[in-house]
Design an enzyme around this catalytic site. Structure first.
Site, PDB file in Angstrom:
ATOM      1  N   LYS A   1     -30.304 -14.947 -62.374  1.00 46.11           N
ATOM      2  CA  LYS A   1     -28.961 -14.357 -62.469  1.00 46.11           C
ATOM      3  C   LYS A   1     -27.898 -15.434 -62.557  1.00 46.11           C
ATOM      4  O   LYS A   1     -28.000 -16.495 -61.921  1.00 46.11           O
ATOM      5  CB  LYS A   1     -28.662 -13.499 -61.225  1.00 46.11           C
ATOM      6  CG  LYS A   1     -29.457 -12.213 -61.168  1.00 46.11           C
ATOM      7  CD  LYS A   1     -29.297 -11.511 -59.819  1.00 46.11           C
ATOM      8  CE  LYS A   1     -28.023 -10.718 -59.732  1.00 46.11           C
ATOM      9  NZ  LYS A   1     -27.971  -9.911 -58.473  1.00 46.11           N
TER      10      LYS A   1
ATOM     11  N   GLY B   1     -24.223  -7.089 -65.421  1.00 43.91           N
ATOM     12  CA  GLY B   1     -25.532  -7.161 -66.047  1.00 43.91           C
ATOM     13  C   GLY B   1     -25.695  -8.291 -67.051  1.00 43.91           C
ATOM     14  O   GLY B   1     -26.777  -8.485 -67.597  1.00 43.91           O
TER      15      GLY B   1
ATOM     16  N   ASN C   1     -17.695  -6.171 -52.575  1.00 41.88           N
ATOM     17  CA  ASN C   1     -16.463  -5.931 -53.325  1.00 41.88           C
ATOM     18  C   ASN C   1     -15.298  -5.906 -52.352  1.00 41.88           C
ATOM     19  O   ASN C   1     -15.309  -5.148 -51.383  1.00 41.88           O
ATOM     20  CB  ASN C   1     -16.553  -4.615 -54.087  1.00 41.88           C
ATOM     21  CG  ASN C   1     -17.594  -4.676 -55.182  1.00 41.88           C
ATOM     22  OD1 ASN C   1     -17.688  -5.679 -55.887  1.00 41.88           O
ATOM     23  ND2 ASN C   1     -18.396  -3.641 -55.317  1.00 41.88           N
TER      24      ASN C   1
ATOM     25  N   ARG D   1     -12.260  -4.836 -52.324  1.00 43.91           N
ATOM     26  CA  ARG D   1     -11.212  -3.933 -52.809  1.00 43.91           C
ATOM     27  C   ARG D   1     -11.666  -2.512 -52.606  1.00 43.91           C
ATOM     28  O   ARG D   1     -12.789  -2.248 -52.186  1.00 43.91           O
ATOM     29  CB  ARG D   1     -10.986  -4.184 -54.304  1.00 43.91           C
ATOM     30  CG  ARG D   1     -12.322  -4.122 -55.071  1.00 43.91           C
ATOM     31  CD  ARG D   1     -12.195  -3.877 -56.519  1.00 43.91           C
ATOM     32  NE  ARG D   1     -13.465  -4.055 -57.211  1.00 43.91           N
ATOM     33  CZ  ARG D   1     -14.387  -3.110 -57.377  1.00 43.91           C
ATOM     34  NH1 ARG D   1     -14.199  -1.909 -56.868  1.00 43.91           N
ATOM     35  NH2 ARG D   1     -15.516  -3.352 -58.022  1.00 43.91           N
TER      36      ARG D   1
END
Lengths: 152, 446, 446, 152
Positions: B158, B165, B289, B291
């Site tokens: 990754k 993705g 995340n 947020r």
């Protein structure tokens, strides 16, 4: 009974004048003869009423005055704000304004300043011309696209 | 509490924040590009400021325009919403430097969690196990092979700066590792300008489970349970629900409390979400995340907590008005992301909405900035509405979802409502039996 | 459970019942008059049958047409909704005689509660105190004077068959009694064809508090707390909320348990509402409604119970899926009745709805059969929508009410949305300080 | 009173001028005669699409077939159902129908029966005529207003 004596040419000329002048109706009377021409009602093309009926933003506080074209704006070249911020007409307080109504300006000449995020952005004249109108004052907040001056 | 909040966003999320502000008596400033001048978030805000042309770069992504708009409007705080600049640490810093409150976590936390490797390291330190793999970017193929042997194949390569993705490759055997590394580096360099990659164990058929947390500046950090966001297409969430059909109350409490403890130890501030892959036994952290999430309403529906209200409270220095023990999980909620796109090809479908009729009745919530006659511009995200349903149990929630989807009318643009109708009627979905690959398999078979 | 239910009603309440049926997987048959052929309840039902011309007498009030429609559609049960034939014991009997299940209580209970004197007597027997007064119709003026002296002036003279404020006269002193009796008898004879009147103590500034009950055929009878419906104009409810700002949990439990015990002793079946005048100390029973109420959603919002679903369950012979101890009261809910009428003169305003945009977001529920382009016919009730909000506490609910009212757009017909906006902004309303005369005083002063 | 002397040609010419010039109205007055021509109002806006787009009731089961005018219905006198119920064309099973296509019927003559709530309602011919079409069969459910037969 006599027949109508239709003056087709008169109808055509009045219709042309109606179109040319943009008025809604012309009535022409001569003795006991009269000719009246009305414009066709605008297509209903009803704009969606939701927008108009939805709660409107409160009358925008100074900061948020919507961009508006001033009356007669079509007659000159508008200078619009390329960024939201605060307008200053002088380089520094106490000094004379960059330009005044009636001044002749050249393309690229600074007309005013917009301060955004502590940065003073010089707004240049988009063309040669004469300053016809100044639509903002020092300290005014302006939105993107708001008309600041008219050059002519 | 704040007097006036500027919302640095558009669409349904801007509307969501305006609604929370109105509920608290806070004045709102909407910002908009020229094409959004008639948009619903502009209509419902107390004030609005045009900040630029349609291109996001010159309007909703322009820090100068946003901060300048906050200045001229006299706002005291800025809510970034989600997307656009919501996870940009520079924006959070600039907002703060100019004397406004940023409604979100610190720039440091945003930056750490924005870097996948740094995020995994930070979480490891506070007791959250990431997916097994390299602790840092792998330097060369030999190191990579050593790590892959250690965790066992298949492995995932990754991009460190990745997302959506891109820069992601699977190596199922040692022979595939070198090619996977090369492809991932090339994709990562192209997509993010950063060719660093790392290696993770590839988990075959996991569920995507995420934990919502809230932390205030008084030392209170709580969790609001999980959301199951496994129904995805190309790593984009399509349907989300809470609770997950795969977890029971003790599993929920277990992972939830670990997440809350972690953010407490990090000194995190505001709302956040820890995302995990769940293999049926263990939760493997993938990212956080920093947020509000698109799918936050499902948590609101089962807990009764208004997440945006709490973001505002926390940013204003207030204390959370409840503790972990006060949080109750009540019933079941499901959200559908309604997008302006063809239901089969997923090609975006901007345009004018000619007719609009949202569903109503018990257990139905619609968050949308649409109205009859509005324009869906081609410049922005295709999410146009969130249909959220709630019921005392999952079967009732699914029945309400089907009912509400059938009532929903959007004419003039294509939407994925039919895709959602298909999902709501599906037997696997009704049984709660799905993983993160289910939707793509289902669509291939449909 | 039923296979197919015919809904003997129209408008938002028909839609409400269709939604509950859909949630349960029950097929629905809508009936409609010719003018309602395009109505929302027709669109959303599985089948529809035209039963007559617009005049209610020949369509929605025609027992023959309704029962015949149920026959030809092959329905196994009929839900009467509210209004029209919902409290007509003959209809309940005819429905049953023709082999359909009537979704409601027995004809006997409907008949008893439809007669105000009989209802008071029945309730007295099961421990619910009516407003002090005559136990039966007063025969002559001398008997009336004796009763009035006993309970003390002022007294109210009411029609036994009354309703809607007609056939009702106040006597503040003994000298006024004879004229009040005469006027009330004349009004009652004219309005109801039944000149019998009775006498009650006139309670000066009470609140209207009503208790929602549910009773199944297995001996379970529970209450779902109260609704405060004191905001009325000419005896018509305008705004309702739950819980009442005037009651605490122990008062709620006290009157609620008495109401539940009473219906249990009566052997009552289904949903019902006991209405009381509350003088700040005692609850004085005035009447029982043997049907769903317009304001039932506020109870649904605070308890999470779907009242229509439970009506269906009970009528099908099922058992209530919860007990009194399972009923929780969560947060605060308020309902506004949105009527097609001038907000100041209350003149009905039928016509075509040109634009329609209901509010959305957290804590907002809209029950309405309106859509852009629909017709509000002049033949039926002017109620066109119910806006219901919920919040964790009353101030949040009131703020959400104001927010949702501001978002609501109905163009083409006049509505009372502005009246509701005024109420939501009012200081007395925000403080919860009102009685059944408050709205009329407020409108006189506004 | 004398008859109107309509100057058709004048009307046609003014209508042509109205079309040609695109104006909304022409009024031509000559002495005590007056001729006024107005443009037709724009076609009404498209009917709201919500009805069409809203989820349609599932294809009505037999019982709930929507009332429909059969093709060619305009050519005769329709006999419509005054009540919802079940149609019978014969007085009793096994007996011949009250009427058949081609039969001449008189006002008031029973055409068929509608059963509603166990009551058999005789439906009479609304006028003298010939049975042109029979649109229902025994046992069919019918709605209020549904066309049962056409007399011609």
């Amino acid at each position: 009974m006599s027949r109508f004596a239709i003056d087709e040419d008169a109808v055509r000329r009045l219709a042309g004048l109606l179109e040319e002048t943009g008025v809604g109706e012309i009535e022409y009377r001569d003795g006991d003869r009269c000719l009246r021409i009305s414009a066709r009602a605008a297509a209903p093309a009803a704009p969606p009423a939701i927008p108009a009926a939805a709660p409107q933003p409160a009358p925008a506080a100074d900061p948020a005055a919507p961009p508006q074209q001033p009356p007669g704006a079509a007659e000159g070249t508008p200078v619009t704000a390329p960024i939201v911020g605060t307008v200053y007409l002088q380089p520094e307080p106490g000094q004379p304004a960059f330009v005044q109504v009636g001044d002749r300006v050249q393309t690229g000449q600074t007309l005013l300043i917009i301060e955004a995020m502590k940065v003073y952005n010089q707004i240049p004249a988009p063309c040669d011309g004469v300053v016809r109108q100044v639509l903002v004052s020092s300290g005014d907040p302006v939105e993107y696209g708001e008309t600041l001056m008219i050059l002519g | 509490m704040f007097e006036k909040v500027l919302i640095a966003n558009r669409g349904e999320i801007a509307l969501r924040i305006i609604r929370a502000c109105r509920d608290l008596g806070i004045r709102t400033v909407a910002v908009h590009s020229t094409i959004d001048s008639e948009a619903m978030h502009v209509r419902l805000a107390d004030e609005s400021v045009c900040i630029g042309p349609p291109a996001p770069r010159d309007s909703y992504l322009s820090m100068a325009a946003l901060v300048s708009a906050a200045s001229v409007a006299g706002a005291d705080a800025i809510h970034p919403g989600l997307g656009f600049l919501a996870e940009n640490p520079t924006f959070a810093q600039v907002v703060t430097d100019h004397g406004f409150t940023f409604i979100g976590p610190s720039p440091e936390h945003i930056a750490t969690m924005g870097d996948k490797i740094a995020a995994k390291a930070a979480m490891s330190e506070v007791g959250i196990s990431p997916v097994p793999g390299s602790d840092a970017a792998v330097e060369d193929d030999a190191e990579a092979a050593q790590i892959a042997d250690g965790i066992g194949y298949p492995v995932l390569v990754k991009a460190a700066a990745g997302g959506g993705g891109r820069g992601m490759q699977i190596a199922r055997t040692p022979a595939n590792l070198a090619p996977a590394l090369g492809l991932a580096r090339r994709e990562a360099a192209g997509a993010f300008g950063d060719s660093r990659v790392f290696i993770e164990k590839f988990i075959e058929n996991p569920r995507h489970i995420e934990i919502q947390v809230l932390a205030d500046s008084h030392g209170n950090a709580i969790h609001l349970g999980e959301r199951d966001c496994s129904i995805q297409r190309r790593h984009q969430k399509v349907v989300e629900e809470a609770p997950s059909p795969a977890l029971d109350a003790s599993q929920r409490a277990g992972i939830g409390e670990r997440a809350a403890a972690a953010v407490r130890r990090l000194g995190y501030l505001g709302a956040g979400t820890l995302e995990f892959l769940y293999d049926g036994r263990d939760f493997h952290f993938i990212e956080m995340n920093t947020r509000l999430q698109v799918e936050h309403p499902v948590t609101e529906m089962v807990t009764g907590v208004d997440l945006v209200r709490e973001q505002l409270t926390i940013a204003a220095g207030g204390e959370l008005p409840f503790r972990q023990a006060d949080v109750r999980f009540d019933g079941h909620a499901i959200e559908c992301r309604v997008n302006a796109e063809d239901a089969r090809t997923f090609v975006p479908s901007p345009g004018r909405v000619r007719e609009y009729h949202p569903p109503g009745g018990p257990g139905v919530r619609v968050d949308s900035a649409l109205f009859a006659g509005c324009i869906v511009p081609p410049y922005y995200d295709s999410l146009i509405a969130k249909l959220v349903v709630h019921g005392p149990d999952r079967p009732t929630a699914v029945a309400r979802l089907a009912r509400a989807l059938d009532e929903y009318v959007i004419v003039g643009i294509d939407t994925n409502l039919d895709l959602h109708r298909g999902i709501a009627a599906d037997g696997d979905f009704n049984g709660g039996a799905y993983d993160i690959h289910w939707l793509e398999r289902w669509m291939d078979g449909a």
